[in-house]
Structure formats: structure tokens, C-alpha cells
Scaffold this active site. Structure first.
Site, PDB file in Angstrom:
ATOM      1  N   TYR A 179       0.850  -1.183   0.000  1.00  0.00           N
ATOM      2  CA  TYR A 179       0.000   0.000   0.000  1.00  0.00           C
ATOM      3  C   TYR A 179       0.884   1.231   0.000  1.00  0.00           C
ATOM      4  O   TYR A 179       2.079   1.166   0.285  1.00  0.00           O
ATOM      5  CB  TYR A 179      -0.976   0.001   1.181  1.00  0.00           C
ATOM      6  CG  TYR A 179      -0.368   0.282   2.534  1.00  0.00           C
ATOM      7  CD1 TYR A 179      -0.339   1.580   3.048  1.00  0.00           C
ATOM      8  CD2 TYR A 179       0.171  -0.739   3.314  1.00  0.00           C
ATOM      9  CE1 TYR A 179       0.216   1.850   4.300  1.00  0.00           C
ATOM     10  CE2 TYR A 179       0.721  -0.476   4.561  1.00  0.00           C
ATOM     11  CZ  TYR A 179       0.738   0.812   5.041  1.00  0.00           C
ATOM     12  OH  TYR A 179       1.282   1.080   6.269  1.00  0.00           O
ATOM     13  N   CYS A 180       0.306   2.370  -0.371  1.00  0.00           N
ATOM     14  CA  CYS A 180       1.026   3.653  -0.326  1.00  0.00           C
ATOM     15  C   CYS A 180       0.017   4.679   0.176  1.00  0.00           C
ATOM     16  O   CYS A 180      -0.733   4.391   1.095  1.00  0.00           O
ATOM     17  CB  CYS A 180       1.614   3.996  -1.700  1.00  0.00           C
ATOM     18  SG  CYS A 180       0.402   4.013  -3.031  1.00  0.00           S
ATOM     19  N   LYS A 181      -0.022   5.861  -0.400  1.00  0.00           N
ATOM     20  CA  LYS A 181      -0.998   6.839   0.054  1.00  0.00           C
ATOM     21  C   LYS A 181      -2.342   6.628  -0.640  1.00  0.00           C
ATOM     22  O   LYS A 181      -3.380   6.575  -0.005  1.00  0.00           O
ATOM     23  CB  LYS A 181      -0.494   8.269  -0.199  1.00  0.00           C
ATOM     24  CG  LYS A 181      -1.470   9.328   0.314  1.00  0.00           C
ATOM     25  CD  LYS A 181      -0.936  10.733   0.094  1.00  0.00           C
ATOM     26  CE  LYS A 181      -1.957  11.769   0.548  1.00  0.00           C
ATOM     27  NZ  LYS A 181      -1.496  13.133   0.246  1.00  0.00           N
ATOM     28  N   SER A 219      -5.429   2.089  -0.390  1.00  0.00           N
ATOM     29  CA  SER A 219      -4.233   2.354   0.391  1.00  0.00           C
ATOM     30  C   SER A 219      -4.507   3.157   1.661  1.00  0.00           C
ATOM     31  O   SER A 219      -5.559   3.017   2.277  1.00  0.00           O
ATOM     32  CB  SER A 219      -3.149   2.984  -0.487  1.00  0.00           C
ATOM     33  OG  SER A 219      -2.505   1.974  -1.257  1.00  0.00           O
TER      34      SER A 219
END
Length: 100
Positions: free
Chosen positions: A59-61, A87
């Protein structure tokens, strides 16, 4: 159990926290992370690299960098690779726990 991998930059995690138990592999500045040796990985990040047969979820932003990270992991030989499309923004919006 799957390994959660946060592909944001370390400064972002310091500002927001992380999904509990996630490990940070910043994809933008460390795109070679899945292609280096296990020893170099551990030296660089301070924890062992997930095994190639482990299930990993990125995941990221907002889901863009995690897509790139997942593709890099697949290229490097990981087969059980997942992505969290919404995310971090989705996690927080749904009231997910935050680890600081």
C-alpha cells in the site's frame, strides 16, 4: 499471514503513522529493493526481507506507488503479491488502527 509493505517514503510514515505491523520499503527512492541480496536488504532496512513464498500486500498513500512496487516484486520472483487499492487514505477513512 500476509506481510504488509508500506511503499511510501519514511517522512510520510513519520507524519501519518502506518498500518499496524507494516514494514516500510520506499519504492520511489529504493526501486531496487527486491533485486538486492537478502543481506543487503536487511542492512538497508533493518529487518529481514519477506520470503519469496510469503504473501505480500503493498500500500502507499492512494494506490499508485503500491502498484509499481507490486510489479517490481513480481519481476523479482515473488508470486503471492497483492495491492490495497485505496491504500492509506482508504484505511484511515474506514477508521483503521494506526501505529506510530
Amino acid at each position: 499471514a500476509s506481510v504488509r509493505l508500506d511503499s511510501r517514503e519514511p517522512g510520510e510514515l513519520q507524519q501519518t503513522g502506518r498500518i499496524p505491523g507494516a514494514v516500510n520499503i520506499p519504492v520511489t527512492t529504493q526501486p531496487d529493493s527486491f533485486h538486492i541480496s537478502e543481506e543487503e536488504f536487511e542492512d538497508r532496512f533493518g529487518y529481514p526481507r519477506p520470503d519469496k513464498d510469503a504473501e505480500v500486500v503493498f500500500y502507499c498513500k492512494a494506490g499508485v506507488r503500491s502498484r509499481g512496487a507490486a510489479a517490481l516484486a513480481r519481476d523479482a520472483g515473488w508470486s503471492k503479491v497483492g495491492e490495497y487499492p485505496g491504500s492509506w487514505l482508504d484505511w484511515v477513512e474506514k477508521g483503521g488502527k494506526v501505529e506510530r
